[in-house]
Design a protein around this motif. Sequence first.
Motif, mmCIF file in Angstrom:
data_model
loop_
_atom_site.group_PDB
_atom_site.id
_atom_site.type_symbol
_atom_site.label_atom_id
_atom_site.label_comp_id
_atom_site.label_asym_id
_atom_site.label_seq_id
_atom_site.Cartn_x
_atom_site.Cartn_y
_atom_site.Cartn_z
ATOM 1 N N GLU A 54 0.847 -1.180 0.000
ATOM 2 C CA GLU A 54 0.000 0.000 0.000
ATOM 3 C C GLU A 54 0.890 1.240 0.000
ATOM 4 N N ASP A 55 0.330 2.361 -0.356
ATOM 5 C CA ASP A 55 1.108 3.597 -0.380
ATOM 6 C C ASP A 55 1.395 4.056 1.051
ATOM 7 N N GLN A 56 2.427 3.481 1.635
ATOM 8 C CA GLN A 56 2.829 3.791 3.005
ATOM 9 C C GLN A 56 4.340 3.926 3.045
ATOM 10 N N ARG A 57 4.809 5.102 3.482
ATOM 11 C CA ARG A 57 6.256 5.306 3.603
ATOM 12 C C ARG A 57 6.772 4.611 4.867
ATOM 13 N N PHE A 58 7.964 4.051 4.777
ATOM 14 C CA PHE A 58 8.617 3.463 5.948
ATOM 15 C C PHE A 58 9.178 4.560 6.847
ATOM 16 N N ASP A 59 9.807 5.542 6.228
ATOM 17 C CA ASP A 59 10.439 6.648 6.949
ATOM 18 C C ASP A 59 9.684 7.928 6.606
ATOM 19 N N THR A 60 9.012 8.491 7.607
ATOM 20 C CA THR A 60 8.265 9.740 7.397
ATOM 21 C C THR A 60 9.014 10.937 7.968
ATOM 22 N N GLY A 61 10.268 10.724 8.331
ATOM 23 C CA GLY A 61 11.083 11.803 8.871
ATOM 24 C C GLY A 61 11.738 11.457 10.191
ATOM 25 N N ARG A 62 11.367 10.327 10.765
ATOM 26 C CA ARG A 62 11.947 9.909 12.041
ATOM 27 C C ARG A 62 12.742 8.619 11.910
ATOM 28 N N GLY A 63 12.950 8.168 10.702
ATOM 29 C CA GLY A 63 13.671 6.926 10.455
ATOM 30 C C GLY A 63 12.706 5.751 10.357
ATOM 31 N N ALA A 64 13.052 4.789 9.540
ATOM 32 C CA ALA A 64 12.241 3.582 9.393
ATOM 33 C C ALA A 64 12.435 2.702 10.620
ATOM 34 N N ALA A 65 11.390 1.975 10.986
ATOM 35 C CA ALA A 65 11.487 1.012 12.086
ATOM 36 C C ALA A 65 12.191 -0.229 11.551
ATOM 37 N N ILE A 66 13.298 -0.588 12.195
ATOM 38 C CA ILE A 66 14.053 -1.775 11.794
ATOM 39 C C ILE A 66 14.300 -2.618 13.033
ATOM 40 N N ARG A 67 13.990 -3.908 12.886
ATOM 41 C CA ARG A 67 14.227 -4.836 13.998
ATOM 42 C C ARG A 67 14.756 -6.141 13.427
#
Length: 139
Positions: A54-67
């Motif tokens: 879906e049209d969803q950014r991973f990083d919106t300005g605070r960094g992508a969540a990575i685990r």
Amino acid sequence: MSDATPIADRTEVPASGSYRFTAADAFGNETEVILVPCEEDPGVRAWVNNCTHEDQRFDTGRGAAIRDGEIICPRHGSMFDACSGECDNGQASGTALPGVDIAVEDDTVLLTDEHYEYLHDGGVNDGDDGPGSTSHISF
């Protein structure tokens, strides 16, 4: 690499996050790209900053969540391998992130993808104050 454009120092890519920049694709469209850490050489990968489901950014300005080496979609929780871009769970299962070619020389991350031209650090609309008002009403 004469056609390579410096993007960032490898140390600017957080160990559990992302570094975001904007590039123009082959059609001139502004596209957000994220650099993420990867345990495989050269230690960083570049992906288009958007979930395949879906049209969803991973990083919106605070960094992508990575685990645990996976990029997490904030909307539905699909997890993409940070090195391969592949997803084997959730709504995006069976898809892979569109990659952007990079290289690392002397700890500098370089954009080498002939389909993209580096525009600036940050997101597409960073620093955009939004539309101007032509209203006769003041606040």
